[in-house]
Structure formats: structure tokens, C-alpha cells
Design an enzyme around this catalytic site. Structure first.
Site, PDB file in Angstrom:
ATOM      1  N   LYS A   1       0.619  -3.490   4.938  1.00 46.30           N
ATOM      2  CA  LYS A   1      -0.391  -4.132   4.205  1.00 46.30           C
ATOM      3  C   LYS A   1       0.405  -4.841   3.066  1.00 46.30           C
ATOM      4  CE  LYS A   1      -4.244  -3.733   3.272  1.00 46.30           C
ATOM      5  NZ  LYS A   1      -4.799  -2.427   2.674  1.00 46.30           N
ATOM      6  N   SER A  13       0.766  -1.238  -0.029  1.00 42.68           N
ATOM      7  CA  SER A  13       0.007  -0.159   0.174  1.00 42.68           C
ATOM      8  C   SER A  13       0.996   1.020  -0.086  1.00 42.68           C
ATOM      9  CB  SER A  13      -0.828  -0.015   1.242  1.00 42.68           C
ATOM     10  OG  SER A  13      -1.188   1.185   1.766  1.00 42.68           O
TER      11      SER A  13
END
Ligand code: ARG
Length: 464
Positions: free
Chosen positions: A287, A281
Site C-alpha cells: 500500500k 500501511s
């Protein structure tokens, strides 16, 4: 290329096309994709014209040599038609006349762009169908290889996305092998309907020249020829069939994609995505995103849309060729491209993108009631009518839930209070591995059946 091509039909007109209308009318920006197939079709047509003595052998040889030169120019990046050429067919004819001179003007004898374009898209699609079938085999192989590694890995099986009964992970993966098998067979079946020659149908009514349609069809590897010239130039059923089959392929890929997305979430944690197949991300450093399956799921819409476009394009067409049919190409090309890229990405994801978390998977099924059916089956095997057993187990589950217990936590006394038929072997019967192993019916999830299914699948993959 040299001078702008005067339109092949321009002699009949008093003024040139409005430039915006020329752009609007042209398909060269996308039908250049058909170039190799257009050349193949023209080579066969030229040979047929010589075989039937409509042109001389030497004329045909010059035509073929010129067409092959265009192929080389294209492969070397030197054949770059413009909108002045209108479409790939005119672009080739224009260049051919530049290369071989007046004899080039004979190529279009006994042919129309209508049967020509029909020939081109069939040759194109036949080639792509073969390539997609090969990719489906690779996708199946990747599934079978994963299944092979995970016969003994247990995964919760769901209905309504509620825990239902535990499964061998291999069994789960083999379900997708079956779907892909139907896709492979479907393409093989519709290939027969792609593989018919419209060449020689002319504009719509046939031709007065003594052509030999069977000969050009044979040269192009067609299995047969269209029996009716009107149908030959206006049929696009094969394109719709292909797009429908492609829609099912992406449905299947999208279902698997959806499962992988769920499995990769913290909530499931059934699978970890490897670094080669996941992305980060821009803001949340922790992420790891399942972009590959998300894109596969996301791309299904355009394929369904293309199917819709083609159906709508056809539904109101009077006989025979109508320019609407030029609109068949972009949906078809994009469908092919989308299916091919999705199949490739999903195959790579299966080969190296997934690490199934076997321990986590095994532990999930020890903490649920996915063995409840097996308690009922246990009693039913001891002659308690199944519905009676089912009702009894429903009560037991309710009791366990109220007391924060699992079925395996009940003492033998408790079991026997519920029904005298329970014996000590109830514990073995409800252990997850036994729950899986017990489902020995053909097509079921028992390890034994899964091994059989795997060897059958491997056998089927050898078929080409
Ligand atoms: N570019 C046209 C197409 O893709 C070729 C056929 C044109 N035929 C015609 N009668 N204008 O359909």
C-alpha cells in the site's frame, strides 16, 4: 512567576472561588495565544492615556517598558501564567504590577477587559488573515506551476463522475486557482470588518475619561473605530465571517483532495504519489496511502463545526458582553490552525507530491465516447439542427456499443450512410487533442484559451 495572583476583583467577595469553578472560569490555558496582541493593545492604550494626559508621559514609559519586558519573558519561555491568573489580560496586569510597581495599576484606567479582549482577537485575526492570504497565494502558485507543465496533458473531464469531454489538465487545475482567488478576495474584503477598534468602548457604555479612541486605533493600525460602544464590545460578526470564509477554503481544498484520492487509485491511475507525501500501511506491504488529501478532506468537518459553534454562541445573546463570548476563542484558534496546516500540506502535495501519468491520461480518452458531442457539433456546423444531430449521434453510439466499437472505428461509408454531410475530416475532428483544441470559447479548455488563462492567472498572483 511568584505568588498566586489574587483576583483583581476579589475585594468584593467574601470567600475565594471554588477551585473547580476557578478552572471552569479561566481562559488562560487557551487565550495565552493572544499574549502578543494583548501587549500591543496595552502599549497603545498606555500611549493614548499619556497623549490625553490621563497619565503622565513617564508613567506611560514605565508601563510600556514593563509590557515589553513581559514580551521578552514570554519569548524566552519564562512567562508562564497559571489558572490563578484567570485570563491573559489579568496575567499581564499581575506581572506588570510585579515589574513596575504601583504605576502598573494605572494601565486599566478607562478600559475594560471587554473592549480589551475585543481588541486582542481583532489584532490576532487580522494578522492570521494576512498570513492565510499569503498561503493562498503560494497554493495558487503551486497550481499554476503544475498547470504550466500540463497544458498539453489531456485528462478526461467528468460530469456526474461519468466521462464527459476531454480537457487540458491545466484547465482542470486552473479551476482551483479561481476558487482560491475568491477565497483570497473574500478574506481581503472581510479584513476591513475585522480591522475596526473597539478599544475605548469600555465595559459597555464608554468611559468618563477624555480618551482619544482614534489615536489608539491609529497606533494599532485599525482602519476605523466602532461607532457604538455596545456593538463594539459584543460584536463577533467578523469572527463568524472569517470562519465562514475559512469553511469555503476547506471546501475547496477538500474537493481537490477528493480528486487526488480518486486519481491515485488503481482504478484511475491518473497520478502517482511520491514517497515524500504518502504513507504506508502497517499490514499491507503493497500500500501507498494518500493520507495527506484524506486528512485535508477529514479536517473540513471541524471547521464547519466551529462556524456552527460561533453562530449558536451568538444567537441568543442580549447586549452587551456576556461570558459566553469567551467561547469564541478555541473555535477561532482551531479554525486558523486547521486552515493553515491544510493549505501548507496541499501546497507541498502540489509542489512535490504528485506525478501525473500523462500517457495513461492520454490513452484513457482514446477509448471512450467523450468525443460524441464533437460529432454532433460537426454536423451542427454543417447546418444540421443540433437536436437532430444529437439524436443521430445517440443512435451511432448505441450501434458502436452493441458492436464493441468506438466512433473512430467507423468507416467513412458507415458515417456517410448515417448522414451525407460526413466527410473524411470527421476523423480529425474527433481525435481527443482536436476535441480539446476546438473549445476556443472564452474560459474554455482549448490550449489557446488555457495559455491565456495561465498568463492572466500569473498576472493576478502579483497582486497583494
Ligand atoms: N476572558 C474573557 C473573555 O475571553 C475576557 C473578558 C472578560 N470580561 C468579563 N466581563 N468577565 O471573554
Amino acid at each position: 512567576m511568584s505568588s498566586p495572583a489574587p483576583k483583581a476583583w476579589s475585594q468584593r467577595f467574601e470567600s475565594a472561588l471554588h477551585p473547580a469553578i476557578a478552572d471552569f472560569n479561566a481562559s488562560i490555558t487557551f487565550d495565552i495565544e493572544l499574549l502578543e496582541y494583548d501587549l500591543n493593545g496595552s502599549v497603545a492604550h498606555a500611549k493614548m492615556l499619556a497623549q490625553t494626559s490621563i497619565i503622565s508621559i513617564s508613567e506611560a514609559e514605565q508601563l510600556v517598558a514593563g509590557l515589553e519586558q513581559i514580551r521578552q519573558e514570554h519569548r524566552q519561555g519564562h512567562f508562564n501564567p497559571t489558572v490563578d491568573d484567570e485570563d491573559v489580560h489579568f496575567a499581564v496586569e499581575h506581572r506588570l504590577i510585579e515589574i513596575v510597581g504601583d504605576v502598573g495599576k494605572k494601565l486599566h484606567t478607562a478600559r475594560s477587559r471587554n473592549d480589551q479582549v475585543g481588541t486582542d482577537i481583532r489584532l490576532y485575526l487580522r494578522h492570521k488573515v494576512d498570513a492565510i492570504r499569503t498561503q493562498l497565494r503560494a497554493f495558487q502558485q503551486a497550481l499554476v506551476d503544475q498547470a504550466e507543465r500540463h497544458i498539453d496533458t489531456i485528462i478526461p473531464g467528468y460530469t456526474h463522475l461519468q466521462r464527459a469531454q476531454p480537457l487540458s489538465l491545466a484547465h482542470h487545475l486552473l479551476a482551483y486557482v479561481e476558487m482560491a482567488q475568491r477565497d483570497w478576495e473574500r478574506l481581503g474584503d472581510l479584513r476591513h470588518r475585522i480591522n475596526l477598534s473597539p478599544l475605548g468602548c469600555g465595559a459597555l457604555a464608554g468611559t468618563p475619561f477624555p480618551i482619544n479612541r482614534a489615536y489608539s486605533a491609529e497606533l494599532l493600525g485599525f482602519e476605523g473605530i466602532y461607532r457604538n460602544s455596545l456593538d463594539g464590545v459584543s460584536d463577533r460578526d467578523f469572527a463568524i465571517e472569517f470562519t465562514a470564509a475559512a469553511s469555503l477554503i476547506v471546501v475547496h481544498l477538500s474537493r481537490l483532495a477528493e480528486e487526488i484520492i480518486l486519481w491515485a487509485s488503481a482504478e484511475f491511475s491518473f497520478v502517482k504519489l511520491t514517497d515524500t507525501c504518502s504513507t504506508g500501511s502497517s499490514i499491507m506491504p503493497q500500500k501507498k496511502n494518500p493520507d495527506v488529501p484524506e486528512l485535508v478532506r477529514g479536517k473540513t468537518g471541524r471547521v464547519f463545526g466551529h462556524l456552527q459553534s460561533l453562530l449558536v454562541m451568538m444567537k441568543g445573546l442580549p447586549m452587551a458582553y456576556n461570558k459566553d463570548l469567551q467561547e469564541d476563542k478555541e473555535p477561532l484558534f482551531d479554525t486558523v490552525k486547521t486552515v493553515q496546516s491544510c493549505l501548507e500540506a496541499m501546497t507541498i502535495l502540489l509542489q512535490e507530491g504528485l506525478e501525473f501519468q500523462a500517457e495513461r491520461l492520454a490513452s484513457t480518452v482514446t477509448t471512450d465516447f467523450s468525443n460524441a458531442t464533437d460529432v454532433a457539433d460537426y454536423l451542427a456546423a454543417k447546418d444540421v439542427p443540433f437536436r437532430e444531430a444529437y439524436n443521430l449521434v445517440g443512435k451511432v453510439v448505441r450501434h458502436c456499443l452493441a458492436n464493441n466499437q468506438l466512433l473512430k472505428d467507423l468507416s467513412l461509408e458507415e458515417w456517410q450512410e448515417l448522414h451525407p454531410a460526413f466527410e473524411d475530416d470527421i476523423y480529425a475532428a474527433i481525435a481527443p487533442r482536436q476535441v480539446v483544441a476546438a473549445r476556443k470559447s472564452y474560459g474554455g479548455t482549448s490550449f489557446e484559451q488555457v495559455r491565456l488563462a495561465l498568463s492572466e492567472a500569473r498576472q493576478r498572483l502579483l497582486e497583494v
